[in-house]
Design an enzyme around this catalytic site. Structure first.
Site, PDB file in Angstrom:
ATOM      1  N   CYS A   1       0.867  -1.172   0.000  1.00 21.27           N
ATOM      2  CA  CYS A   1       0.000   0.000   0.000  1.00 21.27           C
ATOM      3  C   CYS A   1       0.907   1.226   0.000  1.00 21.27           C
ATOM      4  O   CYS A   1       1.789   1.356   0.853  1.00 21.27           O
ATOM      5  CB  CYS A   1      -0.891  -0.009   1.235  1.00 21.27           C
ATOM      6  SG  CYS A   1      -1.819   1.534   1.435  1.00 21.27           S
TER       7      CYS A   1
ATOM      8  N   ASP B   1      -0.330  -5.707   0.250  1.00 19.54           N
ATOM      9  CA  ASP B   1      -1.599  -5.989  -0.416  1.00 19.54           C
ATOM     10  C   ASP B   1      -1.433  -7.314  -1.147  1.00 19.54           C
ATOM     11  O   ASP B   1      -0.398  -7.562  -1.768  1.00 19.54           O
ATOM     12  CB  ASP B   1      -1.941  -4.904  -1.445  1.00 19.54           C
ATOM     13  CG  ASP B   1      -2.540  -3.674  -0.824  1.00 19.54           C
ATOM     14  OD1 ASP B   1      -3.236  -3.800   0.195  1.00 19.54           O
ATOM     15  OD2 ASP B   1      -2.319  -2.577  -1.368  1.00 19.54           O
TER      16      ASP B   1
ATOM     17  N   GLU C   1       5.721 -15.985 -21.504  1.00 20.07           N
ATOM     18  CA  GLU C   1       6.520 -17.094 -20.990  1.00 20.07           C
ATOM     19  C   GLU C   1       6.348 -17.128 -19.476  1.00 20.07           C
ATOM     20  O   GLU C   1       6.486 -16.106 -18.807  1.00 20.07           O
ATOM     21  CB  GLU C   1       7.986 -16.884 -21.387  1.00 20.07           C
ATOM     22  CG  GLU C   1       8.841 -18.106 -21.239  1.00 20.07           C
ATOM     23  CD  GLU C   1       9.529 -18.178 -19.899  1.00 20.07           C
ATOM     24  OE1 GLU C   1       9.730 -19.310 -19.418  1.00 20.07           O
ATOM     25  OE2 GLU C   1       9.846 -17.135 -19.322  1.00 20.07           O
ATOM     26  N   LEU C   2       6.000 -18.287 -18.934  1.00 21.80           N
ATOM     27  CA  LEU C   2       5.588 -18.384 -17.535  1.00 21.80           C
ATOM     28  C   LEU C   2       6.673 -17.987 -16.535  1.00 21.80           C
ATOM     29  O   LEU C   2       6.390 -17.278 -15.569  1.00 21.80           O
ATOM     30  CB  LEU C   2       5.096 -19.797 -17.230  1.00 21.80           C
ATOM     31  CG  LEU C   2       3.799 -20.201 -17.934  1.00 21.80           C
ATOM     32  CD1 LEU C   2       3.435 -21.631 -17.601  1.00 21.80           C
ATOM     33  CD2 LEU C   2       2.676 -19.258 -17.564  1.00 21.80           C
TER      34      LEU C   2
ATOM     35  N   HIS D   1      -4.157  -0.078  -6.333  1.00 21.85           N
ATOM     36  CA  HIS D   1      -4.688  -1.245  -7.041  1.00 21.85           C
ATOM     37  C   HIS D   1      -4.909  -0.977  -8.528  1.00 21.85           C
ATOM     38  O   HIS D   1      -4.503  -1.773  -9.374  1.00 21.85           O
ATOM     39  CB  HIS D   1      -6.004  -1.693  -6.405  1.00 21.85           C
ATOM     40  CG  HIS D   1      -5.854  -2.150  -4.995  1.00 21.85           C
ATOM     41  ND1 HIS D   1      -6.928  -2.316  -4.151  1.00 21.85           N
ATOM     42  CD2 HIS D   1      -4.765  -2.489  -4.251  1.00 21.85           C
ATOM     43  CE1 HIS D   1      -6.520  -2.745  -2.975  1.00 21.85           C
ATOM     44  NE2 HIS D   1      -5.211  -2.843  -3.004  1.00 21.85           N
ATOM     45  N   GLU D   2      -5.582   0.122  -8.833  1.00 23.20           N
ATOM     46  CA  GLU D   2      -5.882   0.430 -10.236  1.00 23.20           C
ATOM     47  C   GLU D   2      -4.605   0.688 -11.031  1.00 23.20           C
ATOM     48  O   GLU D   2      -4.462   0.225 -12.166  1.00 23.20           O
ATOM     49  CB  GLU D   2      -6.802   1.657 -10.329  1.00 23.20           C
ATOM     50  CG  GLU D   2      -8.164   1.458  -9.703  1.00 23.20           C
ATOM     51  CD  GLU D   2      -8.204   1.725  -8.194  1.00 23.20           C
ATOM     52  OE1 GLU D   2      -9.303   1.651  -7.622  1.00 23.20           O
ATOM     53  OE2 GLU D   2      -7.145   1.993  -7.590  1.00 23.20           O
TER      54      GLU D   2
END
Length: 99
Positions: free
Chosen positions: A10, A17, A33-34, A51-52
């Site tokens: 945060c 968060d 690619e993972l 967050h946004e």
């Protein structure tokens, strides 16, 4: 793809968060690619972000790296201050009809 262990901080309190990220996309010539995605997601652990803003930044970075036909990122953040937050960001190439 589902990423259940996303964390950032945060920007106001410095508290962690936690979120589950869900990435859906239609590739063009490149794919995600993972291992690279995992390392990229981990890079936010000590970064303060709203967050946004962080959801849009991740989508923008992935779109810039892979140039997909269509991509959607949903971030479901755990409770903060008694409120759950879900942020959805989406990108589509011009003329592409989303699935």
């Amino acid at each position: 793809m589902e990423i259940p262990e996303f964390t950032c901080l945060c920007p106001m309190t410095g508290q962690p968060d936690f979120a589950t990220l869900t990435l859906d996309y239609v590739a063009d010539r490149l794919c995600v690619e993972l291992k690279s995605l995992k390392l990229y997601v981990w890079s936010f652990r000590n970064e303060g972000a709203f967050h946004e803003a962080v959801t849009n930044r991740i989508l923008d970075d992935l779109v810039r790296a892979t140039k997909p036909r269509w991509m959607k990122l949903e971030a479901k953040f755990n409770v903060r201050g008694g409120i759950y937050t879900t942020v959805v960001a989406e990108h589509a190439k011009k003329g592409f009809k989303k699935p």
